[in-house]
Scaffold this motif. Structure first.
Motif, PDB file in Angstrom:
ATOM      1  N   TRP A  71       1.917 -15.691 -26.119  1.00  0.00           N
ATOM      2  CA  TRP A  71       1.574 -16.042 -24.751  1.00  0.00           C
ATOM      3  C   TRP A  71       2.184 -15.036 -23.786  1.00  0.00           C
ATOM      4  N   GLY A  72       1.719 -15.135 -22.561  1.00  0.00           N
ATOM      5  CA  GLY A  72       2.281 -14.276 -21.516  1.00  0.00           C
ATOM      6  C   GLY A  72       1.566 -14.477 -20.198  1.00  0.00           C
ATOM      7  N   THR A  73       2.161 -13.917 -19.154  1.00  0.00           N
ATOM      8  CA  THR A  73       1.525 -13.972 -17.846  1.00  0.00           C
ATOM      9  C   THR A  73       0.301 -13.068 -17.860  1.00  0.00           C
ATOM     10  N   ARG A  74      -0.728 -13.460 -17.124  1.00  0.00           N
ATOM     11  CA  ARG A  74      -1.996 -12.752 -17.154  1.00  0.00           C
ATOM     12  C   ARG A  74      -2.065 -11.640 -16.118  1.00  0.00           C
ATOM     13  N   ASP A  75      -1.521 -11.856 -14.948  1.00  0.00           N
ATOM     14  CA  ASP A  75      -1.672 -10.896 -13.858  1.00  0.00           C
ATOM     15  C   ASP A  75      -0.675  -9.753 -13.908  1.00  0.00           C
ATOM     16  N   ASP A  76       0.386  -9.936 -14.650  1.00  0.00           N
ATOM     17  CA  ASP A  76       1.381  -8.876 -14.785  1.00  0.00           C
ATOM     18  C   ASP A  76       1.998  -8.985 -16.175  1.00  0.00           C
TER      19      ASP A  76
END
Length: 137
Positions: A71-76
């Motif tokens: 998983w991870g943040t999408r925008d950065d």
């Protein structure tokens, strides 16, 4: 970049543990109480963080063949993580969770992250135990 990692044994087969951990509809059963995940169109999710009262666009990628959830943040690229389930015996497994904070503004600090990881792994173990007990009963 700051990274954290914690592991914990689980009382079930690796496939059962992974199925529980990767169930997007039940992520909140084991994630920290301050995080709320709202599944969108896969792999997209929205994560609401109570501390900041913000919604963050994120992605979750289950990899069942590898028993791995990423998983991870999408925008950065400020935050990423993964969960790996490995066999640890004939009917037990081991779960490892790894978090990476590329941007220190996303990192809540070592003590808070380690506590959240330990609590989350304990909650996941509880969910796995409930699943195993219900299947046996």
């Amino acid at each position: 970049m700051t990274e954290y990692e914690r592991s914990r044994p689980m009382p079930a087969l690796p496939e059962h543990v992974f199925d529980q951990a990767a169930n997007l509809g039940q992520l909140e059963d084991w994630l920290p109480d301050t995080l709320h995940v709202h599944p969108g169109r896969p792999p997209a999710v929205t994560v609401h963080e109570e501390h900041t009262d913000e919604d963050k666009a994120a992605v979750v990628h289950p990899r069942p063949d590898d028993l791995r959830l990423e998983w991870g943040t999408r925008d950065d690229s400020g935050y990423t993580g993964w969960l790996q389930v490995d066999a640890a015996g004939t009917v037990t497994s081991r779960v490892t969770v790894h978090l990476s904070f590329a941007d220190d503004t996303h990192d809540p600090g070592e003590a808070e992250v380690r506590q959240a990881l330990d609590t989350s792994l304990a909650r996941l173990e509880e969910q796995v135990r409930l699943r195993v007990d219900n299947a046996a009963g």
